[in-house]
Structure formats: C-alpha cells, structure tokens
Design an enzyme around this catalytic site. Structure first.
Site, mmCIF file in Angstrom:
data_model
loop_
_atom_site.group_PDB
_atom_site.id
_atom_site.type_symbol
_atom_site.label_atom_id
_atom_site.label_comp_id
_atom_site.label_asym_id
_atom_site.label_seq_id
_atom_site.Cartn_x
_atom_site.Cartn_y
_atom_site.Cartn_z
ATOM 1 N N ASN A 90 0.866 -1.181 0.000
ATOM 2 C CA ASN A 90 0.000 0.000 0.000
ATOM 3 C C ASN A 90 0.902 1.229 0.000
ATOM 4 O OD1 ASN A 90 -1.794 2.046 0.485
ATOM 5 N ND2 ASN A 90 -2.701 1.148 2.323
ATOM 6 N N ARG A 130 -2.949 -2.018 -3.117
ATOM 7 C CA ARG A 130 -4.101 -1.144 -2.936
ATOM 8 C C ARG A 130 -3.953 -0.012 -3.946
ATOM 9 N NH1 ARG A 130 -5.181 3.969 0.118
ATOM 10 N NH2 ARG A 130 -7.451 4.017 0.158
ATOM 11 N N HIS A 152 -12.878 3.607 0.748
ATOM 12 C CA HIS A 152 -12.848 2.562 1.780
ATOM 13 C C HIS A 152 -13.525 1.302 1.234
ATOM 14 C CE1 HIS A 152 -12.949 5.856 5.152
ATOM 15 N NE2 HIS A 152 -11.698 5.532 4.893
ATOM 16 N N ARG A 156 -12.347 16.138 8.029
ATOM 17 C CA ARG A 156 -13.131 16.457 6.824
ATOM 18 C C ARG A 156 -14.565 16.792 7.198
ATOM 19 N NH1 ARG A 156 -11.582 11.018 3.885
ATOM 20 N NH2 ARG A 156 -9.444 11.036 4.617
ATOM 21 N N GLU A 161 -8.082 -4.637 5.676
ATOM 22 C CA GLU A 161 -7.952 -4.364 4.235
ATOM 23 C C GLU A 161 -6.824 -5.179 3.605
ATOM 24 O OE1 GLU A 161 -8.878 0.020 3.270
ATOM 25 O OE2 GLU A 161 -8.581 -0.046 5.415
#
Ligand code: AMP
Length: 397
Positions: free
Chosen positions: A7, A91, A180, A241, A384
């Site tokens: 990743n 990823r 996600h 955010r 993940e």
C-alpha cells in the site's frame, strides 16, 4: 502460498506478507519518508523483534528493494528467497469508471491508473510507482490491483449520479464513487458469515468510523449506496473532513476571506470535521476526554458525528427497504462502545436493542445487540490487507 500486500502513499510504503494457507501475517512493515531526508524502514516479523533500517530511499524502487532485503534478511527475515512470494496485491485508490473488480496488472491497467491521476492526485501516482517498483524487483511475478473504488462501482445510477448537468459525467467522469471500498467489501462479507445471514439477500449497513469515516449499504454483498463521493470528502463528519456540506459555503468563504477554491477545499479536507468544530483535536479519544471535562464544543462535535451516522443509517435502511445487520468497524467503530451505543440509541424505531455487556468488547468479531433486537448489530474489525491478499489469490489461482 505467500502473498505480499503493498500500500503505497506518496512518501510511504506499507506492506504485509501473508501466508494464505492460514491467512496469518508472517511479517509487516512500513517505509517512511521516501524521497525525503531521514528515510526509515521498520520491519516487524511475526513473533520476533522489530528491525529498523535507516538508509536513503530516494524513490519507491529503492524502498521495495529494502523491503525484499528485510524479508530475506538472515537474522530478521521470514523467507529464503522471493521465489516464495506467489504474487503481489496492491491497494490502488481510483479506477475511475473503468473497473468494478480487482484485476491483474497489465499495460492497460497501468494506463487506467495513469488516466485517473486527476481523480486521485495524491494516491494514484504513488500506487503506480509501487507497482512499477515490484515489477522491476520481481520480474514476471503477477501483480494485482485492488481498487478502493471497486465496491462503490456497483451502485445503481440513481445513487451514483450527481444532480448536475450530465455533460460533466460524460466529459470528466464526475459521479459518486465511494472509498474505503476494500474495507466495506471485507466487513460486509464477514458480517454475513459471522452473523449467519443469507449471502444472496442480506441487507447490511457498514459503518467504517475512523479518522476517515464512511458508511455503505449493500444487498448480498453488492453495494447499493455509499457515503463518499467523487472524493473522500463527502458523507459523514470525519476527523478533519467536513463531510456533506452546501457547496455555497465554499463560495461564501472564498468571497469573504479572499481565499481560492483550492484553499477552501484544503480547509474542508484538513481543518474541518470534529477538529474544526471542536478546536480540540481530530482524535476521538482526545475529544471524548475534553467532552467529559466539560468542553461544550467537543461534546457538540461528538453529538454531530453520531447524529450524522444515525441519519445515514436511516436513509440507507429506506434505500434497501429494511436492514438485517449493522456492522461497526475501524478505529472508533472497533474500540469505542460509547459511540456504538449512542448511534444505536437513535435506532429504536428499527427495533435495534444493544446488549451493554456484549457491547463491552474491542477489536474482535462480536454481536453486540440483544437476542430480542430486530436488527443484528455487530462489531467486525476491518482488515484491508487480508482482503487485498484474498483478492490477489483469487485472481492468480
Ligand atoms: P483509524 O483511522 O481507523 O485508524 O481510526 C483512528 C481513530 O480511532 C482516531 O480518532 C482514534 O482516536 C480512534 N480511536 C481509537 N481507539 C479509540 C477508543 N478506544 N475510543 C475512541 N476512539 C478511538
């Protein structure tokens, strides 16, 4: 069979070597400050001490070389040779509208990653560098791209289209994608298995509540809707955010503060969310402590975060005409029983009932609703890397 999961960020590279015979992590690690002074590799072989390598890493090629050296190190290594690695799973953030499933990396796939640089300007270039570094270091080995946008690509048109002139979809692929995705795919799948639900028909809502936060609705593992949009800014309130906001706010701040659109977007991405609302922190543990000490703004930020999650659960239940299971995951979802309980307190109308004892759990699969609850509420830790490794295995077998 061993799969290397990679990743890449613009200056970082996280990796895990996973033994797919038992899905155990053999070693994992992180390269930091790639392309910057003070590069460092921290390698953690399972059951052994950490091993730190401080060597210059001018680019991802050098970083992957050092990772492979660490994996084969006579003292700290876990493999005798890279021949033991069957394939590499990467990823990759954004596939635009091109792919809705993981795929073996080819020249065409790399061209799509490049085409999507404008949609994922921070991640896609780094993801491509990671793939090219692995191709150079391990020629001939299959590389697999597992897209963060793939899960959301299954959304129907009515869910993914923005109500703006269609020419922008056609010209620039402006639509909702969702992010996600690998986590939502993994957690919804695990929730179906762990909850003993119908794999074809189960209606599942996954609340991925971490520093970045998103929520998805899926039927039989197929995404019906998800809260992030063209970028990961849309949807829930997050650590820094804003989530959903009236776009006119951007114009208003620009006009009144003499800022550019880019500057305001930076504020919405990095200085907003619970951090901006509270002025305390983006970290939910700090916020919880401040709220307990009587900080009003911290309490309001937490209340607003929970309220938004509850509103999305209501909307997604309506979208699916029901819900069989709600699964909490990621840093807050896996560790914070108070937030899980507070979200579920809004869901009495769905017949949701939390069992306080069962909810007193962290970081492992668990049903946290009572036996009488009409909806199964679960904690399902996300993974993940394992999801990427499983996808990689599926494609190379
Ligand atoms: P993630 O982005 O998934 O790594 O999640 C990071 C967030 O999880 C941070 O805001 C942490 O404060 C939060 N977190 C981790 N542990 C806890 C906890 N025990 N209680 C509340 N929040 C937590």
């Amino acid at each position: 069979m061993k799969i290397l999961v990679v990743n890449c960020g613009s200056s970082s590279l996280k990796y895990q070597l996973i033994d797919m015979d038992n899905e155990g992590v053999i070693a994992k690690g992180l390269c930091e400050r790639i392309g910057i002074d003070g590069s460092k590799l921290t390698h953690q072989p399972a059951g052994k001490d950490k091993f730190v390598v401080e060597k210059p890493m001018p680019d991802h090629h050098v970083a992957i070389e050092l990772v492979l050296e660490a994996l084969q190190d006579p003292e700290h290594g876990v493999i005798a040779s890279t021949d033991e690695i069957t394939a590499i799973g990467h990823r990759v953030l954004h596939a635009g509208t091109k792919y809705s499933d993981s795929c073996l990396v080819t020249d065409d796939v790399k061209a799509v990653i490049r085409e999507c640089f404008p949609l994922g300007p921070l991640h896609n270039p780094a993801n491509l560098m990671g793939i090219e570094a692995c191709e150079a270091a391990m020629p001939g080995k299959p590389n697999v791209a597992v897209w963060d946008t793939a899960f959301g690509m299954k959304m129907p048109e009515k869910a993914y289209m923005y109500a703006i002139p269609k020419e922008y979809l056609e010209k620039y692929s402006i639509r909702r994608y969702g992010f996600h995705g690998t986590s939502h795919m993994f957690v919804s799948g695990e929730a179906i298995k762990f909850g003993g639900l119908d794999p074809e028909k189960a209606k599942v809502i996954v609340c991925h509540l971490g520093n970045g936060a998103s929520i998805s609705a899926s039927i039989g593992g197929k995404c019906v809707d998800t809260s992030m949009g063209l970028t990961p800014l849309e949807g829930l309130i997050m650590g820094t955010r804003s989530g959903d906001i009236d776009p006119a706010v951007v114009q208003f701040i620009c006009n009144n503060e003499g800022k550019t659109v880019d500057e305001v977007l930076n504020i919405l991405n990095k200085k907003s969310g619970v951090l901006g609302m509270s002025g305390v922190s983006s970290d939910f543990r700090d916020l919880g402590a401040a709220a307990e000490a009587g900080n009003h703004d911290a309490q309001v930020a937490l209340d607003a975060f929970i309220y938004r999650v509850a509103k999305y659960i209501g909307a997604y239940t309506a979208a699916m005409n029901g819900v069989d299971a709600i699964a909490f995951t990621a840093g807050v979802g896996e560790n914070d029983k108070k937030t899980r309980k507070a979200v579920c307190a809004y869901l009495g109308y769905l017949g949701v009932e939390i069992d306080d004892e069962a909810n007193d759990v962290r970081g492992k699969n668990a049903v946290i609703s009572s036996a009488n609850s009409k909806v199964k509420v679960m904690l399902i830790p996300t993974n993940e890397e394992l999801a990427i490794a499983r996808e990689t295995l599926r494609l190379v077998q």
